[in-house]
Design a protein around this motif. Structure first.
Motif, mmCIF file in Angstrom:
data_model
loop_
_atom_site.group_PDB
_atom_site.id
_atom_site.type_symbol
_atom_site.label_atom_id
_atom_site.label_comp_id
_atom_site.label_asym_id
_atom_site.label_seq_id
_atom_site.Cartn_x
_atom_site.Cartn_y
_atom_site.Cartn_z
ATOM 1 N N ILE A 1 -10.914 -4.274 -8.040
ATOM 2 C CA ILE A 1 -10.387 -4.335 -6.676
ATOM 3 C C ILE A 1 -9.769 -3.008 -6.215
ATOM 4 N N PRO A 2 -8.937 -2.340 -7.042
ATOM 5 C CA PRO A 2 -8.314 -1.089 -6.556
ATOM 6 C C PRO A 2 -9.334 -0.013 -6.205
ATOM 7 N N ASN A 3 -10.482 0.002 -6.894
ATOM 8 C CA ASN A 3 -11.481 1.044 -6.632
ATOM 9 C C ASN A 3 -12.620 0.574 -5.729
ATOM 10 N N TYR A 4 -12.652 -0.720 -5.424
ATOM 11 C CA TYR A 4 -13.719 -1.249 -4.573
ATOM 12 C C TYR A 4 -13.347 -1.162 -3.092
ATOM 13 N N PHE A 5 -12.101 -1.465 -2.766
ATOM 14 C CA PHE A 5 -11.624 -1.430 -1.380
ATOM 15 C C PHE A 5 -10.875 -0.125 -1.122
ATOM 16 N N PRO A 6 -10.779 0.282 0.169
ATOM 17 C CA PRO A 6 -11.400 -0.331 1.344
ATOM 18 C C PRO A 6 -12.875 0.023 1.452
ATOM 19 N N LEU B 1 -1.605 0.358 6.580
ATOM 20 C CA LEU B 1 -1.458 0.272 5.140
ATOM 21 C C LEU B 1 -1.590 -1.200 4.769
ATOM 22 N N ILE B 2 -2.600 -1.518 3.957
ATOM 23 C CA ILE B 2 -2.766 -2.869 3.426
ATOM 24 C C ILE B 2 -2.351 -2.839 1.964
ATOM 25 N N GLN B 3 -1.484 -3.767 1.583
ATOM 26 C CA GLN B 3 -0.992 -3.823 0.210
ATOM 27 C C GLN B 3 -1.349 -5.164 -0.428
ATOM 28 N N LEU B 4 -1.716 -5.115 -1.711
ATOM 29 C CA LEU B 4 -2.028 -6.299 -2.487
ATOM 30 C C LEU B 4 -1.259 -6.260 -3.801
ATOM 31 N N VAL C 1 1.356 -2.804 -7.382
ATOM 32 C CA VAL C 1 0.963 -2.913 -5.980
ATOM 33 C C VAL C 1 -0.207 -1.974 -5.712
ATOM 34 N N HIS C 2 -1.252 -2.503 -5.077
ATOM 35 C CA HIS C 2 -2.408 -1.693 -4.697
ATOM 36 C C HIS C 2 -2.283 -1.341 -3.217
ATOM 37 N N ASN C 3 -2.335 -0.050 -2.893
ATOM 38 C CA ASN C 3 -2.195 0.431 -1.523
ATOM 39 C C ASN C 3 -3.543 0.905 -0.993
ATOM 40 N N PHE C 4 -3.901 0.410 0.189
ATOM 41 C CA PHE C 4 -5.147 0.808 0.836
ATOM 42 C C PHE C 4 -4.822 1.319 2.241
ATOM 43 N N TYR C 5 -5.245 2.555 2.523
ATOM 44 C CA TYR C 5 -4.969 3.171 3.828
ATOM 45 C C TYR C 5 -6.245 3.119 4.675
ATOM 46 N N ASP D 1 -10.849 -7.212 1.625
ATOM 47 C CA ASP D 1 -10.838 -8.657 1.437
ATOM 48 C C ASP D 1 -9.698 -9.051 0.508
ATOM 49 N N MET D 2 -9.118 -10.215 0.757
ATOM 50 C CA MET D 2 -7.962 -10.660 0.004
ATOM 51 C C MET D 2 -8.376 -11.594 -1.134
ATOM 52 N N PRO D 3 -8.219 -11.180 -2.390
ATOM 53 C CA PRO D 3 -8.504 -12.100 -3.491
ATOM 54 C C PRO D 3 -7.471 -13.219 -3.518
ATOM 55 N N ILE D 4 -7.854 -14.374 -4.028
ATOM 56 C CA ILE D 4 -6.886 -15.456 -4.167
ATOM 57 C C ILE D 4 -5.828 -15.070 -5.196
ATOM 58 N N TRP D 5 -4.624 -15.601 -5.012
ATOM 59 C CA TRP D 5 -3.484 -15.344 -5.888
ATOM 60 C C TRP D 5 -3.004 -13.889 -5.820
ATOM 61 N N TYR D 6 -3.359 -13.199 -4.742
ATOM 62 C CA TYR D 6 -2.810 -11.862 -4.484
ATOM 63 C C TYR D 6 -2.004 -11.930 -3.193
ATOM 64 N N THR D 7 -0.707 -11.695 -3.270
ATOM 65 C CA THR D 7 0.060 -11.620 -2.032
ATOM 66 C C THR D 7 -0.296 -10.317 -1.329
ATOM 67 N N HIS D 8 -0.326 -10.359 0.004
ATOM 68 C CA HIS D 8 -0.845 -9.219 0.752
ATOM 69 C C HIS D 8 -0.108 -9.063 2.087
ATOM 70 N N ASN D 9 -0.162 -7.842 2.608
ATOM 71 C CA ASN D 9 0.402 -7.581 3.929
ATOM 72 C C ASN D 9 -0.368 -6.452 4.590
ATOM 73 N N ILE D 10 -0.071 -6.240 5.858
ATOM 74 C CA ILE D 10 -0.649 -5.120 6.598
ATOM 75 C C ILE D 10 0.440 -4.549 7.493
ATOM 76 N N LYS D 11 0.595 -3.212 7.451
ATOM 77 C CA LYS D 11 1.656 -2.544 8.197
ATOM 78 C C LYS D 11 1.047 -1.471 9.088
ATOM 79 N N ASN D 12 1.539 -1.397 10.317
ATOM 80 C CA ASN D 12 1.138 -0.328 11.230
ATOM 81 C C ASN D 12 1.912 0.928 10.860
ATOM 82 N N ILE D 13 1.206 1.928 10.309
ATOM 83 C CA ILE D 13 1.857 3.173 9.903
ATOM 84 C C ILE D 13 1.553 4.316 10.878
ATOM 85 N N GLY D 14 0.911 3.966 11.990
ATOM 86 C CA GLY D 14 0.591 4.979 12.983
ATOM 87 C C GLY D 14 1.582 5.000 14.127
#
Length: 372
Positions: free
Chosen positions: A247-252, A308-311, A319-323, A333-346
């Motif tokens: 997952i860390p190397n597949y997304f985004p 910034l999407i975090q899983l 924590v996996h960070n995706f910009y 995509d959100m895997p099950i059993w992974y808490t996630h969020n999305i933040k506006n960093i712009g």
């Protein structure tokens, strides 16, 4: 409020049971177990005296010497029984046995003998026992080459390795989440069935399972499309497969943009299953989400702005960070059993499109809040 302890709480089934019980904070209190307790009578006795319910899952599945498996598994039960007797415990004991009880192999023999030892303890002490005889269990986070052929194949297919079928047998299966539901049901009803045959919920040949996993790799992992999922088993198998990907190397994943003098066109998702599509705007500095799902498939697609999407997998700290940037539209995509969020960093409004495989149902949201 029942106090529940789980031997083997960090194992495959134990992890899922532990995390699921945490969702019902007003009903259950968890008593933590450590593997070293089996080597320390005082620590084991303290653990036992704290528990209203003990779910005994600790066991050795594989070893080069089959007799080590037998000795280890029966030995763990004997130590638990001794602690129950020393403390005169009246705890409700739930033990996981296996349909391999009927086979003449050390693992099957050890599981049956362990169940019978606890059955004898319950009869003599007036205690309560649920002896669960369980079919093959599959689901996210099982160990490849150890827990199940499904775990091994998911790892191999998702990492472009070559699986090998030794025997193309018909497997009777139960999803780990379904097994957890059966255990929680037994706790709630104070079940006292010493030989409880847990029914399988699916059956498939090994080659059929491998064929589905290869299909998921081609359609989802390589092309980014959601495959047709014909039934509940296929949904659970697909969700399982997704959790074995890197997952860390597949997304985004970047979208293909089609541009001309009018602007740009981006296809967000191709999916062979029904779902719900929505979009949101998020002002700078605001974070959405901080929740996880146990069954839903979800895609976040950023089309304008910087995000910034975090899983984070539940029960872990990493924590996996995706910009993502709308100038190069991409999705996570959100895997099950992974808490996630999305933040506006712009500095501008963030525009995000969401796709999820089932419409929101307030009576059964499958949305559990936990900060990433």
């Amino acid at each position: 409020m029942k106090k529940v302890g789980i031997t083997g709480q960090n194992g495959f089934v134990g992890w899922h049971l532990y995390q699921s019980l945490k969702l019902y904070k007003e009903e259950f209190t968890l008593i933590d177990f450590e593997r070293g307790f089996f080597e320390d009578e005082e620590a084991l006795d303290t653990f036992v005296t704290q528990c209203d319910v003990i779910v005994h899952l600790a066991a050795l599945n594989r070893h080069n010497d089959p007799e080590v498996i037998y000795a280890m598994n029966t030995g763990l039960v004997k130590r638990l029984v001794a602690a129950l007797e020393r403390t005169q415990s009246q705890a409700h004991i739930i033990i996981s046995s296996s349909t391999q009880e009927e086979r003449e192999n050390p693992y099957g023999k050890s599981k049956k003998e362990g169940r019978l030892l606890l059955s004898e303890w319950a009869k003599q002490s007036g205690g309560r026992l649920t002896g669960m005889v369980i079919p093959n269990v599959f689901g996210p986070f099982g160990l490849p080459y150890y827990n199940s052929v499904v775990a091994t194949f998911c790892h191999q297919v998702s990492h472009n390795e070559t699986p090998k079928i030794d025997v193309d047998g018909q497997l009777k299966l139960i999803y780990v989440g379904e097994l957890v539901e059966e255990i929680i049901k037994a706790i709630r009803t104070e079940d006292n069935t010493h030989e409880l045959q847990v029914p399988h919920t699916a059956a498939a040949k090994v080659s059929e399972i491998l064929g589905l996993l290869k299909h998921y790799r081609e359609v989802y992992q390589e092309r980014g499309e959601f495959p047709i999922l014909n039934n509940s088993f296929e949904l659970k198998l697909f969700n399982t497969y997704r959790c074995y990907m890197d997952i860390p190397n597949y997304f985004p994943r970047k979208f293909v943009q089609h541009t001309d003098n009018r602007g740009a066109f981006v296809e967000i998702a191709r999916h062979g299953i029904a779902g719900q599509t929505s979009f949101s705007t998020t002002v700078p500095g605001i974070t959405r989400g901080n929740h996880f799902h146990t069954r839903k498939i979800e895609r976040f697609a950023v089309i304008k702005g910087k995000a910034l999407i975090q899983l984070r997998r539940i029960g872990t700290d990493e924590v996996h960070n995706f910009y993502l940037d709308g100038d190069q539209p991409a999705y996570v995509d959100m895997p099950i059993w992974y808490t996630h969020n999305i933040k506006n960093i712009g500095e501008d409004t963030l525009y995000t499109i969401f796709w999820i495989n089932e419409p929101y149902d307030a009576s059964d949201p499958d949305t559990w809040f936990e900060t990433v």
